[in-house]
Design a protein around this motif. Sequence first.
Motif, short mmCIF file in Angstrom:
data_model
loop_
_atom_site.label_atom_id
_atom_site.label_comp_id
_atom_site.label_asym_id
_atom_site.label_seq_id
_atom_site.Cartn_x
_atom_site.Cartn_y
_atom_site.Cartn_z
N CYS A 69 16.86 -46.92 7.04
CA CYS A 69 17.16 -46.44 8.39
C CYS A 69 18.64 -46.07 8.53
O CYS A 69 18.98 -45.11 9.21
CB CYS A 69 16.80 -47.52 9.42
N VAL A 70 19.51 -46.82 7.87
CA VAL A 70 20.94 -46.52 7.89
C VAL A 70 21.20 -45.17 7.23
O VAL A 70 22.03 -44.38 7.69
CB VAL A 70 21.74 -47.64 7.18
N VAL A 71 20.50 -44.88 6.14
CA VAL A 71 20.65 -43.59 5.45
C VAL A 71 20.29 -42.45 6.41
O VAL A 71 21.01 -41.44 6.49
CB VAL A 71 19.75 -43.53 4.19
N ILE A 72 19.19 -42.61 7.14
CA ILE A 72 18.78 -41.58 8.11
C ILE A 72 19.83 -41.43 9.21
O ILE A 72 20.22 -40.31 9.58
CB ILE A 72 17.42 -41.93 8.73
N ALA A 73 20.31 -42.56 9.73
CA ALA A 73 21.29 -42.54 10.82
C ALA A 73 22.61 -41.94 10.36
O ALA A 73 23.26 -41.19 11.11
CB ALA A 73 21.51 -43.95 11.34
N ALA A 74 23.01 -42.26 9.13
CA ALA A 74 24.31 -41.81 8.63
C ALA A 74 24.36 -40.31 8.42
O ALA A 74 25.40 -39.68 8.60
CB ALA A 74 24.63 -42.54 7.33
N GLU A 75 23.23 -39.72 8.05
CA GLU A 75 23.23 -38.30 7.71
C GLU A 75 22.76 -37.39 8.84
O GLU A 75 22.87 -36.17 8.72
CB GLU A 75 22.35 -38.07 6.48
N THR A 76 22.28 -37.99 9.92
CA THR A 76 21.73 -37.13 10.97
C THR A 76 22.80 -36.26 11.63
O THR A 76 22.53 -35.14 12.05
CB THR A 76 21.01 -38.00 12.04
N VAL A 77 24.04 -36.77 11.71
CA VAL A 77 25.14 -35.97 12.26
C VAL A 77 26.01 -35.43 11.14
O VAL A 77 26.29 -34.23 11.08
CB VAL A 77 26.01 -36.80 13.23
N ALA A 78 26.43 -36.32 10.23
CA ALA A 78 27.31 -35.91 9.14
C ALA A 78 26.67 -34.82 8.28
O ALA A 78 27.35 -33.93 7.77
CB ALA A 78 27.67 -37.12 8.29
N GLY A 79 25.35 -34.89 8.12
CA GLY A 79 24.66 -33.90 7.30
C GLY A 79 24.78 -32.49 7.85
O GLY A 79 24.79 -31.51 7.08
N GLU A 80 24.87 -32.38 9.18
CA GLU A 80 25.00 -31.05 9.79
C GLU A 80 26.31 -30.39 9.36
O GLU A 80 26.37 -29.17 9.17
CB GLU A 80 24.96 -31.17 11.32
N PHE A 81 27.37 -31.20 9.23
CA PHE A 81 28.66 -30.66 8.80
C PHE A 81 28.64 -30.36 7.30
O PHE A 81 29.20 -29.37 6.85
CB PHE A 81 29.77 -31.66 9.12
N THR A 82 27.99 -31.24 6.55
CA THR A 82 27.91 -31.05 5.10
C THR A 82 27.17 -29.76 4.76
O THR A 82 27.57 -29.01 3.87
CB THR A 82 27.19 -32.24 4.44
N TRP A 83 26.07 -29.52 5.48
CA TRP A 83 25.25 -28.33 5.20
C TRP A 83 25.73 -27.10 5.98
O TRP A 83 25.24 -25.99 5.75
CB TRP A 83 23.79 -28.60 5.56
N GLY A 84 26.66 -27.30 6.91
CA GLY A 84 27.18 -26.19 7.70
C GLY A 84 26.24 -25.71 8.79
O GLY A 84 26.44 -24.63 9.36
N THR A 85 25.22 -26.52 9.11
CA THR A 85 24.24 -26.11 10.12
C THR A 85 24.64 -26.48 11.54
O THR A 85 23.94 -26.10 12.50
CB THR A 85 22.86 -26.75 9.81
N ILE A 86 25.75 -27.21 11.70
CA ILE A 86 26.16 -27.62 13.04
C ILE A 86 26.49 -26.40 13.90
O ILE A 86 26.25 -26.39 15.11
CB ILE A 86 27.38 -28.58 12.97
N LYS A 87 27.02 -25.34 13.29
CA LYS A 87 27.36 -24.13 14.04
C LYS A 87 26.11 -23.46 14.61
O LYS A 87 26.14 -22.88 15.69
CB LYS A 87 28.12 -23.16 13.15
#
Length: 263
Positions: A69-87
């Motif tokens: 669950c921590v893995v899911i929580a940790a990447e749900t926001v940070a992953g958007e920046f890593t993949w560049g999909t936040i924009k």
Amino acid sequence: MGSFGNLLLNENMKVFRRVRTWIMLAILVLISLLMPVLMREGMGSSDTLFWQPAATTVQIAFFLNTIFCVVIAAETVAGEFTWGTIKLLLIRPWSRSKILASKYLTVVGFSILSTLLVIGMAMLSSYILFSHEVSVDSSIIAADAFTRWGYLYIDLFITLAIAFMVSSVFRSGALAIGLSLFIMFTQNIFSLIFNPDRYEWAKYVLFNNMNLSKYMNSSSDMGLMNGASEGMTLGFSLAVLAAYYVIFMVISWVVFNKRDVAG
């Protein structure tokens, strides 16, 4: 609400479209089903009431459940920046608060699903393999098991809030996972260092309030024997955890809304 519902659906699709998510759930199911089998073989008997092996199985599997669950929580926001999909999210007609809320609700939803999966599979396997006679003792043991499971989830809930906050503030999934696991592994050590019996202020330290199982049977002197310090009660620890939770959520929302997340 319909727009937010679509946003929430979109976040859930991001989680459940990933093969990794299903692998994690499969591992939890496998452990929850096999642990009672191993206990049955180890005992060489099925006379034990099924609630006991079920409780033990959940206790063991929940450690891994928290990590997943921590893995899911940790990447749900940070992953958007890593993949560049936040924009891509920010150019759509959704406020930043709604975006973050949908991500957080998705994380909580996944934690509830995985928790129910662990409990359900552990109970099913234990019920098949062990005795399930109805008695006064069985009711007491069942109530005790569900209470402990509730305490375990509260611990998980707070750990997820920490991971989500770190992910939102620092945009780093690795940092969020690492810090959350550090708290999981060291909270007992810090509880010994900052002992409320020695330092009055230590009652308000997060680590000293996360393990709620110490309040089992706290209506008697057993509460202190289980590790509960004098002056600390279940209600007190819940209030402290609630205060920390609000702080974590406020920090997450303020930073996410104020920072130039598109940069």
